[in-house]
Design an enzyme around this catalytic site. Sequence first.
Site, PDB file in Angstrom:
ATOM      1  N   ASP A 180      -6.829   0.704   0.995  1.00 54.56           N
ATOM      2  CA  ASP A 180      -6.888   0.772   2.451  1.00 54.56           C
ATOM      3  C   ASP A 180      -8.276   0.338   2.915  1.00 54.56           C
ATOM      4  O   ASP A 180      -9.079  -0.165   2.127  1.00 54.56           O
ATOM      5  CB  ASP A 180      -6.539   2.180   2.948  1.00 54.56           C
ATOM      6  CG  ASP A 180      -7.601   3.212   2.584  1.00 54.56           C
ATOM      7  OD1 ASP A 180      -8.551   2.887   1.845  1.00 54.56           O
ATOM      8  OD2 ASP A 180      -7.487   4.361   3.060  1.00 54.56           O
ATOM      9  N   LYS A 239       0.830  -1.206   0.000  1.00 56.88           N
ATOM     10  CA  LYS A 239       0.000   0.000   0.000  1.00 56.88           C
ATOM     11  C   LYS A 239       0.862   1.253   0.000  1.00 56.88           C
ATOM     12  O   LYS A 239       0.626   2.176  -0.783  1.00 56.88           O
ATOM     13  CB  LYS A 239      -0.927   0.013   1.217  1.00 56.88           C
ATOM     14  CG  LYS A 239      -1.956   1.148   1.171  1.00 56.88           C
ATOM     15  CD  LYS A 239      -2.688   1.332   2.483  1.00 56.88           C
ATOM     16  CE  LYS A 239      -1.904   2.222   3.412  1.00 56.88           C
ATOM     17  NZ  LYS A 239      -2.667   2.652   4.597  1.00 56.88           N
TER      18      LYS A 239
END
Length: 215
Positions: free
Chosen positions: A142, A124
């Site tokens: 997320d 991420k």
Amino acid sequence: MVKQLDYHQITEIFTRFRAVDAEPKGELDHTNAYTLVVAVALSAQATDVGVNKATKELFKVADTPQKMLDLGIENLTEHIKTIGLFRQKAKNVMKTARILVDDYDGIVPSSRAALEGLPGVGRKTANVVLNMWWHVPTQAVDTHIMRFGNRSGVAVGKDVVAVERAIEDHIPAPFQQHAHHWMILHGRYTCKARKPLCSTCLIRDICAFEEKNLD
């Protein structure tokens, strides 16, 4: 599980997002690629607002890997002690600074593999840095994107990798660069976890979520 929306539905959703905010921005404060890496790594299990408060003074004195090493772990810890998991994050930040200085001449690498090789930098974080700094159309998934993607039918998947792939596969190319920002912001401020603001949502007529909150 909600059914994946089709091409035309998704195109309409992102056309509306773009009409409201053509150039969505991430909410983590940074001044260069290095401070972006640090800010995103610190944001794990923390809010962007909280990270920005902690890094406001930190980045004035340590905005390069060498300056971070010169600052030292004790001073770094003092700056970020209001952030969750700050002790482990401080260790990772210092290890990353050392690697960047020793192996990359203090320059943040622009490849996902190299970024993921840094302590505390996962997929991420790497995707956020690639997208925001080098304008690569990567998708940083997320909790907000997981929730919104699966609720709405925009990007359906059981895990982060599946949702990331669904975004890449189903969202039209013209929207790929800003897709994750639109989704994060919508998930953060409209499609909230407990009480989504469906009554004022600009895509409620397309969204596949059956339990809409229309109060």
